[in-house]
Design a protein around this motif. Structure first.
Motif: not given
Length: 181
Positions: A54-55, A49, A45, A57-58, A121
């Motif tokens: 990334d959204e 970015v 993450r 992965l959280v 990434k």
């Protein structure tokens, strides 16, 4: 509260809900690999970015905390509580599958193996994928010794597929090509 307790200095560790096992116990190996997977997702993450990736992965990192807690809990009732808290159920598996399907719409169909790499990434996501596969193997091994919810293995299996697909998308969105084998 101090971070060090000295209770593990002789090679043992406490489980949630009581009991102690060696730090090389299959249960500790399994939740340790899930913890490593969570950390590798955190690193992925932080590299280049990419909000839409990334959204995704959280919430997965939150799931992994709950799975780790479940694996560290010998009490079956508390295990179910962790599973419920994580929302690891058929719907959550379907959410992972929908994320894979959405990514696949951006990608060319696979015609050969992809050599891990490309952008930092994508490379980090490939590393996370391999850590996920190891965690899955450890959980499968543990499930031969103790009763575990089958959805945990399904989740990890689907997650590794998602991480592979996210790595491909990360390369595509960054304009990096894929190296095939």
């Amino acid at each position: 509260m101090k971070i060090y307790t000295r209770t593990g200095d002789t090679g043992g560790t406490a489980l949630f809900g009581g009991g102690r096992v060696g730090k090389d116990h299959p249960r500790v190996e399994a939740y340790g690999d899930v913890d490593e997977l969570n950390a590798s997702l955190g690193m992925a993450r932080c590299i280049e970015v990419m909000p839409r990736i990334d959204e995704v992965l959280v919430p997965i990192q939150r799931d992994l905390f709950a799975i780790g807690a479940l694996l560290a809990t010998p009490d079956h009732d508390k295990m179910r509580d962790h599973l419920a808290k994580a929302r690891i159920d058929e719907e959550r598996i379907a959410e992972l599958e929908r994320a894979i399907d959405q990514c696949d719409q951006e990608l060319e169909p696979l015609r050969s193996f992809i050599i891990p790499g490309g952008t930092p990434k994508a490379a980090a996501l490939h590393v996370a994928r391999t850590v996920c596969r190891r965690a899955e193997r450890r959980v499968v091994h543990l499930a031969q010794e103790i009763e575990l919810p089958a959805l945990v293995i399904t989740y990890l299996n689907r997650l590794s597929d998602l991480l592979f697909t996210l790595a491909r998308v990360a390369n595509l969105r960054a304009g990096a090509g894929e190296v095939t084998w």
